[in-house]
Design a protein around this motif. Structure first.
Motif, short mmCIF file in Angstrom:
data_model
loop_
_atom_site.label_atom_id
_atom_site.label_comp_id
_atom_site.label_asym_id
_atom_site.label_seq_id
_atom_site.Cartn_x
_atom_site.Cartn_y
_atom_site.Cartn_z
N PHE A 1 1.16 -1.11 -0.35
CA PHE A 1 -0.06 0.04 -0.14
C PHE A 1 0.84 1.47 -0.15
O PHE A 1 2.13 0.73 0.08
N ARG A 2 0.49 2.47 0.05
CA ARG A 2 1.25 4.17 -0.63
C ARG A 2 0.08 4.89 0.62
O ARG A 2 -0.82 4.34 0.89
N ALA A 3 0.96 5.61 1.06
CA ALA A 3 0.33 6.51 1.98
C ALA A 3 0.33 7.92 1.41
O ALA A 3 1.49 8.12 1.05
N GLU A 4 -0.08 8.71 1.69
CA GLU A 4 -0.04 10.35 1.03
C GLU A 4 0.01 11.44 2.07
O GLU A 4 -1.56 10.93 2.61
N VAL B 1 -3.94 15.47 6.18
CA VAL B 1 -5.04 13.99 5.83
C VAL B 1 -3.76 13.34 5.73
O VAL B 1 -3.03 13.33 4.42
N VAL B 2 -3.84 12.31 6.07
CA VAL B 2 -3.39 11.30 5.63
C VAL B 2 -3.93 9.74 4.55
O VAL B 2 -4.92 9.53 4.99
N ARG B 3 -3.65 9.58 3.20
CA ARG B 3 -4.66 8.64 2.12
C ARG B 3 -3.95 7.64 2.07
O ARG B 3 -2.86 7.82 1.81
N PHE B 4 -4.50 6.31 2.80
CA PHE B 4 -4.12 4.86 2.13
C PHE B 4 -4.37 4.22 0.97
O PHE B 4 -5.34 4.95 0.44
N ALA B 5 -4.24 4.32 0.20
CA ALA B 5 -4.04 3.94 -1.06
C ALA B 5 -3.90 2.17 -1.32
O ALA B 5 -2.39 1.91 -1.77
N GLY B 6 -4.79 1.10 -1.14
CA GLY B 6 -3.99 -0.44 -0.99
C GLY B 6 -3.64 -0.41 -2.86
O GLY B 6 -4.02 0.32 -3.37
N ALA C 1 4.47 8.02 1.69
CA ALA C 1 5.38 6.27 2.38
C ALA C 1 3.91 5.07 1.31
O ALA C 1 3.74 5.08 1.04
N GLU C 2 5.17 4.43 1.03
CA GLU C 2 4.26 2.94 1.16
C GLU C 2 5.38 2.05 1.22
O GLU C 2 6.93 1.51 1.85
N GLN C 3 4.54 0.30 1.29
CA GLN C 3 5.15 -0.91 2.18
C GLN C 3 5.15 -1.22 1.37
O GLN C 3 4.41 -1.60 0.29
#
Lengths: 367, 264
Positions: free
Chosen positions: A87-90, A95-100, A287-289
């Motif tokens: 996933f990535r997070a912006e 505001v933090v947005r997570f995108a799988g 960020a990304e995991q």
């Protein structure tokens, strides 16, 4: 029956059905895996030689296209990629947005999968399904995958699929399976179908039915391959290895030779361990995991955190007994398919079959 | 307000220091090119003589230290740098193991000085080249000759975000296998230190068909004796094995052991 000169018909039909074709390719003197388009792209007229810690490909001018066995790479890289973003997070203001990340689900045809690797794919599917029933990324990738198996005709000195019941010919777990019959006078493939999608592809090929002679030639290829396999592993002793020999002195001998490099785990087609890595950009806004292949030979390999196995002997024991023994308790079968990669690609040439024999032959030794 | 980064994280005050070294690791930082712009959004470079003659006094949030300790003067200088630095990061083979110049540790001091310098009496150095961690507390180490710029950026990004940087573990082999580079040792009998060497470089050398030179130094589970045996089985003489171990990280304990095992 598919004449060799019409092999491209099979490849074209698969491509037309929307599959990217991946198969054996000769790169830097090693049979690797890569995208292929035509039969021309296959490593033709070559043979491979395997020994503990040693591998060579030589041109032998043989008429066959598949007269070698498995190379360093296994198909797991297409179903369980060495690195993938989870996933990535912006971050923007507060505001933090997570995108799988949707795992890649490309329709792909794996061409030239050996019996051992067909079995390995099924084993990994069961592993990932056990962790994530019905919804693993592996399962999703496999559902998009078309498997064309090839029966081995020239097993290597490191092969022991017959001991593990996974080869040299595949019984199930493929869409299509081919036996190659190649001599100076004739070159053709005998097809078997293993699934509905395999049958749909086969129908489009409008093949001549195989005659009795063709079928006999095909079974002779597999019969000869069985005869050629020199190496063996006592599957029952393997299953009991963990219980029978947890403190065998041989573990220390292996530990002295082992480089703890983790090559065996990377080339093993059933090893499935991974770790998560987080990265962040320098400006702190994204960020990304990622999920990355890991190895039980790494010092910090642990679910709990910290160092669980300091001695190298204990790491090899963990790997080998998990593969051969405790996999049974965990997943109801052996984790080994007898492909021999861990023997060939171990720089120190440690041979899992020899080590088992050395310990199991010693059953009288104190536990 | 308007000129702040969108995320109001504190800016880092960075210093870059050089000891006995070739400057290559500092150049890796300059080599980050466009990434330097992103860096500038979060980091104030307070001291970096390789890049600018402007220098701001400490204390510093992060000190990157390149090079090894080879003089009494530097022994004292690294203490002062430590005192002024919240985090101290040793970068490169020199700073983390003593570098190729640590070869002098194994020979009488005068021998090298007499051979190399026309006026040996003017040379005032210690008899050893030693890593930074042997003198002061080091918070993080980045390996390599030179360090990888991606690792360097990732480390600074983690520190800037207040995260604990991930240190690479495992062998170079694992990078080869993940990337699908054919094993040069098994498939071509090339001597390769990959199985003993810490990953982080992306297996640059094997990628081009060459054996690993071990410039990232021994991994934390390095097996020097097994590695030496593997190279011997490959047909390498003791001299050839020693040359392989005695390069960028000659003084690291595991590589030293690989050589000493033959001398014993």
């Amino acid at each position: 029956m598919l004449p060799a000169q019409e092999f491209d018909l099979l490849l074209g039909t698969l491509a037309k059905a929307g599959y990217e074709l991946v198969g054996p390719t000769l790169r830097h003197g090693v049979i690797g895996l890569g995208v292929i388009e035509r039969a021309e792209d296959l490593p033709k007229g070559v043979a491979d030689e395997h020994a503990p810690g040693n591998y060579r490909v030589r041109s032998d001018g043989s008429p066959g296209w598949f007269g070698y066995v498995v190379g360093q790479e296994s198909w797991k890289r297409y179903l369980f990629p060495p690195e993938q973003t989870l996933f990535r997070a912006e971050r923007d203001e507060h505001v933090v947005r997570f995108a799988g990340e949707t795992p890649e689900t490309r329709r792909r045809a794996l061409l030239g999968v050996r019996g051992c690797d067909v079995a390995a794919i099924a084993k990994q599917a069961r592993v990932f399904d056990a962790y994530d029933p019905g919804s693993s990324a592996y399962g999703a990738a496999l559902a998009q995958t078309f498997v064309v198996a090839i029966d081995c005709s020239h097993p290597a000195a490191t092969c022991f699929c017959t001991s593990m019941g996974s080869g040299p010919a595949a019984d199930e777990g493929f869409d299509l399976a081919l036996t190659e019959i190649a001599s100076d006078t004739e070159h053709y493939f005998v097809l078997r179908t293993g699934s509905a999608s395999g049958r749909r592809i086969a129908e489009k090929l409008t093949l001549e039915p195989a005659t009795r002679l063709h079928r006999e030639a095909a079974s002779a290829v597999s019969g000869r391959a069985v005869e050629l396999i020199e190496r063996g592993l006592d599957k029952q002793a393997a299953k009991r290895l963990h219980a029978d020999h947890p403190e065998h002195p041989r573990w220390e001998t292996i530990g002295d030779r082992c480089l703890s490099c983790g090559n065996c785990t990377m080339v093993c087609p059933t090893c499935f361990c991974s770790r998560r890595e987080d990265t962040i950009t320098i400006d702190g806004t994204s960020a990304e995991q990622r999920l990355v292949w890991d190895s039980c030979f790494n010092r910090d390999f642990s679910l709990a955190g910290g160092i669980v196995r300091e001695s190298i002997a204990s790491r090899y024991r963990q790997w080998m007994t998990h593969k051969l023994s405790t996999w049974h308790e965990q997943f109801g079968e052996s984790g080994c398919v007898g492909c021999g990669r861990c023997i060939t690609w171990c720089p120190a040439g440690i041979d899992i079959t020899q080590e088992l024999a050395a310990m199991a032959g010693d059953r009288g030794a104190p536990p | 307000m308007s000129n702040e980064s969108p995320v109001s994280l504190p800016r880092l005050k960075l210093a870059v220091w050089k000891f006995a070294s070739c400057d290559g690791c500092q150049l890796s930082l300059l080599d980050c090119e466009e990434a330097l712009l992103g860096l500038a959004a979060r980091i104030d470079i307070a001291h970096f003589p390789e890049a600018t003659s402007r220098s701001a006094p400490g204390p510093y949030d992060v000190s990157l230290v390149e090079g090894s300790i080879t003089t009494e003067r530097d022994q004292k200088r690294i203490q002062r740098i430590r005192e002024q630095s919240r985090l101290l990061v040793a970068i490169g083979a020199c700073a983390t193991s003593g570098g190729v110049q640590a070869l002098k540790n194994f020979f009488p001091q005068g021998d090298f000085v007499r051979v190399v310098y026309p006026k040996p009496e003017e040379i005032d150095t210690l008899s050893t080249s030693t890593p930074i961690a042997q003198h002061v507390k080091v918070d993080y180490e980045l390996r390599g000759c030179p360090v990888g710029k991606h690792q360097l950026l990732a480390l600074l990004a983690s520190i800037a975000a207040g995260l604990n940087p991930r240190q690479s573990t495992g062998s170079v082999c694992q990078d080869c296998k993940r990337a699908g580079y054919p094993c040069v040792m098994v498939s071509a009998s090339e001597p390769c230190l990959g199985p003993a060497t810490q990953t982080g470089c992306g297996a640059i050398c094997p990628r081009f068909g060459r054996g690993c030179y071990g410039c990232f130094g021994p991994m934390d589970s390095s097996r020097p004796l097994a590695m030496a045996q593997t190279l011997q089985d490959l047909g390498l003489s003791a001299r050839q094995r020693h040359d392989l171990f005695q390069s960028f990280n000659a003084a690291s304990a595991p590589f030293r052991l690989a050589v000493q095992s033959d001398d014993a």
